[in-house]
Motif scaffolding. Structure first.
Motif, short mmCIF file in Angstrom:
data_model
loop_
_atom_site.label_atom_id
_atom_site.label_comp_id
_atom_site.label_asym_id
_atom_site.label_seq_id
_atom_site.Cartn_x
_atom_site.Cartn_y
_atom_site.Cartn_z
N PRO A 50 0.82 -1.22 0.00
CA PRO A 50 0.00 0.00 0.00
C PRO A 50 0.85 1.27 0.00
CG PRO A 50 -0.84 -1.60 1.58
CD PRO A 50 0.47 -2.12 1.11
N TYR A 51 0.40 2.26 -0.73
CA TYR A 51 1.14 3.52 -0.84
C TYR A 51 0.17 4.67 -1.10
CZ TYR A 51 0.26 3.51 -5.84
OH TYR A 51 -0.37 3.54 -7.06
N ILE A 52 0.64 5.87 -0.88
CA ILE A 52 -0.10 7.08 -1.27
C ILE A 52 0.90 8.03 -1.92
CG2 ILE A 52 -1.96 6.86 0.41
CD1 ILE A 52 0.59 9.51 1.13
N ALA A 53 0.40 8.90 -2.79
CA ALA A 53 1.23 9.90 -3.45
C ALA A 53 0.77 11.28 -3.02
CB ALA A 53 1.16 9.74 -4.96
N PHE A 54 1.71 12.19 -2.81
CA PHE A 54 1.38 13.56 -2.40
C PHE A 54 2.51 14.48 -2.84
CE2 PHE A 54 3.89 11.63 0.86
CZ PHE A 54 4.69 12.63 1.39
N ARG A 55 2.26 15.79 -2.78
CA ARG A 55 3.24 16.77 -3.22
C ARG A 55 3.90 17.43 -2.01
NH1 ARG A 55 4.10 18.53 -8.23
NH2 ARG A 55 2.12 17.63 -8.93
N SER A 56 5.22 17.61 -2.09
CA SER A 56 5.95 18.25 -1.00
C SER A 56 5.59 19.73 -0.92
CB SER A 56 7.46 18.08 -1.22
OG SER A 56 7.86 18.75 -2.41
N GLY A 57 5.84 20.32 0.25
CA GLY A 57 5.53 21.72 0.46
C GLY A 57 5.09 21.97 1.88
N PRO A 58 4.67 23.19 2.20
CA PRO A 58 4.31 23.55 3.58
C PRO A 58 3.23 22.67 4.22
CG PRO A 58 4.49 25.50 2.19
CD PRO A 58 4.58 24.33 1.27
N GLN A 59 2.28 22.20 3.41
CA GLN A 59 1.18 21.39 3.94
C GLN A 59 1.38 19.90 3.71
OE1 GLN A 59 -1.15 22.99 5.71
NE2 GLN A 59 0.01 24.86 5.22
N ALA A 60 2.58 19.51 3.31
CA ALA A 60 2.82 18.12 2.92
C ALA A 60 2.57 17.14 4.06
CB ALA A 60 4.25 17.96 2.39
N CYS A 61 3.00 17.47 5.25
CA CYS A 61 2.86 16.54 6.38
C CYS A 61 1.39 16.26 6.66
CB CYS A 61 3.55 17.11 7.61
SG CYS A 61 3.66 15.93 8.98
#
Length: 361
Positions: free
Chosen positions: A84-95
């Protein structure tokens, strides 16, 4: 003293801890391969013919491809085998974004954070909890796509190479490689740096291991305590590779065929998977895939220290010839290759991203 997390292929230790070419600069080792690629490109009148081998993937997976885009093409059979995995974009709200997505996907810590576009383990980080996640994510530049994948606890990692020519109902396996993580055992007196320098293998290439240890290199390790030196299962990052081709079985081949035929128009590449044991692997049971690589991947058994230079080049030439054969066949079906400029653009994009990632674990 050095131990590995698993020893899938017991063999008598050779006096030679490294092969002749194991840590040659890439500019030296890959020069004959580049020349071979050029000759094949002239023959096929298209230097980018291999990029059509997996035509639904950017450059066929040669470079610049998205890991998540490959995994997302999986049908139900293949999806069941993918960790299982998820994808997201880095940046100030990444966490916060990553935590929400992990909760929705039912993924708990620990997780592996990896760049969506990357190679050779660059930027891979093992994250144990929320606090560590908040520390790790700012290390990446803003706007970069990342994956958070559930850490698979199985002790054995294997790279399995798969080839299926267009028109064939089933493919075949050309390589299995076991990846071993070197682990140091403390004696209560020596520092990590000293243990590395004393080790028969790691002491020959300390420049691979010492930089990622930082200040820990001067830490004295208590007697009996084990310290993994690397996490990412990549040879150039310090993992030890063992040739496992003897463990290719009809059962494993059938299982990999079932999985890879559930990814549309995938014909050539390496599956990196974790399993509980060699017996499970040979029987095709309980595979957990952590990554699927395309045309740019290698049959990594060549990095076994017992492999000769001739065997390594013969393997490389064979596999790259297959990419041209498959790519040419897919072009006859109507698919297009990336073109030389498309390959160059993807390579430059990947190279730029790799230089921005933090040091891998």
């Amino acid at each position: 003293m050095t131990k590995t997390a698993h020893t899938p292929l017991p063999r008598k230790l050779n006096r030679k801890q490294l092969s002749l070419f194991e840590f040659w600069p890439g500019s030296i080792f890959y020069t004959p391969i580049v020349l071979y690629w050029i000759l094949m490109g002239i023959r096929y009148r298209d230097f980018s013919t291999p990029t059509a081998a997996n035509p639904r993937i950017t450059t066929g997976g040669l470079c610049g491809e998205s890991k998540s885009s490959i995994l997302s093409m999986a049908g139900p059979t293949a999806r069941e085998a993918i960790a299982p995995y998820i994808a997201f974009r880095s940046g100030p709200q990444a966490c916060a974004t990553a935590l929400r997505a992990m909760q929705q996907a039912g993924i708990d810590f620990p997780v592996v954070i990896k760049p969506d576009i990357g190679c050779k383990g660059t930027g891979i980080k093992l994250v144990q909890d929320r606090a560590m996640l908040a520390e790790v994510l700012p290390l990446f530049p803003d706007g970069v796509m990342l994956l958070a994948q559930k850490l698979v606890a199985y002790p054995l990692e294997a790279g399995i190479f798969y080839i299926r020519h267009p028109g064939e109902k089933t493919g075949h396996l050309t390589s299995i490689t076991y990846k071993e993580t070197p682990t140091l055992t403390g004696n209560g007196q020596a520092t990590l740096r000293e243990l590395i320098l004393q080790d028969p293998r790691m002491g020959l290439v300390p420049q691979i291991y010492l930089p990622r240890l930082g200040k820990r290199a001067d830490e004295v390790i208590p007697a009996g305590q084990q310290v993994p030196v690397v996490f990412a299962g990549n040879h150039c990052r310090g993992a030890i590779f063992r040739d496992g081709r003897a463990d290719i079985t009809p059962e494993l081949t059938a299982r990999i065929n079932a999985i890879m035929s559930d990814i549309p128009d995938f014909h050539f590449g390496r599956i990196d998977a974790k399993v509980a044991s060699v017996e499970d692997l040979k029987s095709g049971r309980n595979l957990q895939i952590i990554e699927i690589n395309g045309v740019g991947s290698e049959a990594i058994h060549i990095w076994d220290r017992h492999t000769t230079l001739w065997e390594a080049y013969r393997t490389q030439f064979y596999h790259y010839r297959q990419t041209f054969l498959i790519g040419a066949a897919k072009k006859k079906e109507g698919w297009k290759s990336s073109g030389a400029f498309g390959m160059l653009w993807a390579w430059r994009k990947q190279r730029r991203l790799l230089s921005s990632y933090p040091l891998n674990d």
